[in-house]
Design a protein around this motif. Structure first.
Motif, PDB file in Angstrom:
ATOM      1  N   PHE A 157       0.858  -1.180   0.000  1.00 26.22           N
ATOM      2  CA  PHE A 157       0.000   0.000   0.000  1.00 26.22           C
ATOM      3  C   PHE A 157       0.899   1.237   0.000  1.00 26.22           C
ATOM      4  CE2 PHE A 157      -2.765  -3.231   1.547  1.00 26.22           C
ATOM      5  CZ  PHE A 157      -4.079  -2.803   1.445  1.00 26.22           C
ATOM      6  N   GLU A 158       0.403   2.317  -0.571  1.00 21.68           N
ATOM      7  CA  GLU A 158       1.116   3.590  -0.505  1.00 21.68           C
ATOM      8  C   GLU A 158       0.321   4.550   0.366  1.00 21.68           C
ATOM      9  OE1 GLU A 158       2.491   7.221  -3.426  1.00 21.68           O
ATOM     10  OE2 GLU A 158       2.744   5.159  -4.148  1.00 21.68           O
ATOM     11  N   THR A 159       0.988   5.118   1.362  1.00 24.72           N
ATOM     12  CA  THR A 159       0.320   6.052   2.259  1.00 24.72           C
ATOM     13  C   THR A 159       0.216   7.426   1.599  1.00 24.72           C
ATOM     14  OG1 THR A 159       2.363   6.778   3.325  1.00 24.72           O
ATOM     15  CG2 THR A 159       1.280   4.814   4.239  1.00 24.72           C
ATOM     16  N   ASN A 160      -0.583   8.305   2.202  1.00 25.36           N
ATOM     17  CA  ASN A 160      -0.767   9.630   1.598  1.00 25.36           C
ATOM     18  C   ASN A 160       0.475  10.515   1.701  1.00 25.36           C
ATOM     19  OD1 ASN A 160      -0.924  10.113   4.340  1.00 25.36           O
ATOM     20  ND2 ASN A 160      -2.616  11.563   4.193  1.00 25.36           N
ATOM     21  N   ASP A 161       1.453  10.099   2.506  1.00 25.93           N
ATOM     22  CA  ASP A 161       2.714  10.855   2.560  1.00 25.93           C
ATOM     23  C   ASP A 161       3.833  10.165   1.775  1.00 25.93           C
ATOM     24  OD1 ASP A 161       3.094   8.719   4.250  1.00 25.93           O
ATOM     25  OD2 ASP A 161       3.640   9.906   6.012  1.00 25.93           O
ATOM     26  N   THR A 168     -10.021   2.876   6.687  1.00 26.40           N
ATOM     27  CA  THR A 168      -9.732   3.511   7.977  1.00 26.40           C
ATOM     28  C   THR A 168      -8.372   4.179   8.002  1.00 26.40           C
ATOM     29  OG1 THR A 168      -8.778   1.474   8.903  1.00 26.40           O
ATOM     30  CG2 THR A 168     -11.153   1.811   9.177  1.00 26.40           C
ATOM     31  N   LYS A 169      -7.543   3.897   7.017  1.00 27.81           N
ATOM     32  CA  LYS A 169      -6.218   4.501   6.919  1.00 27.81           C
ATOM     33  C   LYS A 169      -6.084   5.164   5.550  1.00 27.81           C
ATOM     34  CE  LYS A 169      -4.572   2.817  10.850  1.00 27.81           C
ATOM     35  NZ  LYS A 169      -4.071   3.657  11.964  1.00 27.81           N
ATOM     36  N   PRO A 170      -5.412   6.293   5.435  1.00 24.65           N
ATOM     37  CA  PRO A 170      -5.262   6.971   4.152  1.00 24.65           C
ATOM     38  C   PRO A 170      -4.181   6.304   3.299  1.00 24.65           C
ATOM     39  CG  PRO A 170      -4.184   8.242   5.851  1.00 24.65           C
ATOM     40  CD  PRO A 170      -4.849   7.094   6.549  1.00 24.65           C
ATOM     41  N   MET A 171      -4.542   5.193   2.638  1.00 24.67           N
ATOM     42  CA  MET A 171      -3.579   4.484   1.803  1.00 24.67           C
ATOM     43  C   MET A 171      -4.310   3.698   0.723  1.00 24.67           C
ATOM     44  SD  MET A 171      -2.357   1.455   4.423  1.00 24.67           S
ATOM     45  CE  MET A 171      -1.797   2.581   5.690  1.00 24.67           C
ATOM     46  N   VAL A 172      -3.618   3.491  -0.401  1.00 23.68           N
ATOM     47  CA  VAL A 172      -4.182   2.750  -1.529  1.00 23.68           C
ATOM     48  C   VAL A 172      -3.147   1.767  -2.051  1.00 23.68           C
ATOM     49  CG1 VAL A 172      -5.697   4.646  -2.213  1.00 23.68           C
ATOM     50  CG2 VAL A 172      -3.423   4.453  -3.242  1.00 23.68           C
TER      51      VAL A 172
END
Length: 248
Positions: free
Chosen positions: A141-145, A205-209
């Motif tokens: 997954f890649e986080t928003n940062d 629930t977490k900002p990741m895709v």
């Protein structure tokens, strides 16, 4: 092992089912960044039992546990942290079935991750398992940062992409504290379409895709296994498609 090809194991006997499964899973997961494998052999006095732990991140927060079973040949569970509450800190990712003579399963590896099916116990040597039973997915997954983290998704029911069972999948990453349950039926438009539509898999629930694992929004009926969509190849399993890559 070869990438982008579903491997099918049919009819392993109960006597060597644990050995063959752990050998296959060791090969399946070896080489991914952050993954490590620990094998424990049973002691003569019985105080230590056979088990294999496949740690899915460098901090060893997520792992698959494989143990032999007198009831179902072998059991596979996914664990997040050290909690003991089922469906919150850990889940079974195999099939709850009575013990039989034979064990069958499918698995696949691509440059972007791996997927494996539920385990099917039977008395037959030639069980043919649909790729719609590919229910467990390992990928990044890649986080928003902009950070990359390892993650795992398990679909409770094979192929049942319109099921009302609640929830129908669990998502976990090394950033999660508890398993994230998702009602996949509410994320799906239908399975009678004339084309498959995909969106990037994501955590709610977490900002990741995910950049290489995709959630089916709609799909053609019974279109599983190696598929080509918009000139890109994927392994289509239950609810999700894992992107293939170029062979090395």
């Amino acid at each position: 092992m070869k990438n982008n090809e579903v491997i099918r194991r049919q009819g392993y006997s109960a006597s060597n089912g644990y050995q063959k499964l752990t050998e296959d899973f060791t090969e399946l997961f070896t080489g991914f960044e952050g993954v490590s494998i620990e094998k424990t052999e049973a002691s003569e006095d019985g105080t230590v039992t056979d088990q294999v732990k496949i740690f899915l991140d460098k901090n060893k927060k997520m792992y698959l546990l494989i143990v032999p079973s007198s009831d179902t040949i072998v059991r596979v569970s996914f664990h997040l942290g050290n909690g003991t509450k089922e469906n919150e800190s850990w889940i079974y990712v195999d099939q709850r079935a009575n013990k039989a003579d034979k064990l069958s399963y499918n698995f696949v590896r691509t440059p972007y991750g791996a997927a494996f099916s539920t385990l099917v116990n039977s008395t037959a040597n030639n069980v043919s398992l649909s790729d719609g039973y590919l229910q467990s997915y390992f990928t990044t997954f890649e986080t928003n940062d902009g950070r990359t983290v390892n993650g795992f998704i398990y679909c409770v029911l094979p192929k049942e992409e319109t099921s009302n069972y609640n929830p129908t999948s669990y998502i976990a990453t090394e950033e999660h504290d508890i398993l994230e349950g998702v009602e996949l039926a509410k994320c799906f438009l239908g399975n009678t379409a004339n084309q498959t539509v995909l969106v990037n898999a994501s955590s709610y629930t977490k900002p990741m895709v995910c950049n290489h694992l995709y959630k089916k929004v709609q799909s053609e009926d019974n279109k599983y296994g190696l598929v080509e969509l918009n000139n890109r190849k994927f392994i289509s399993g239950s609810h999700y498609c894992l992107e293939c890559g170029e062979e090395e």
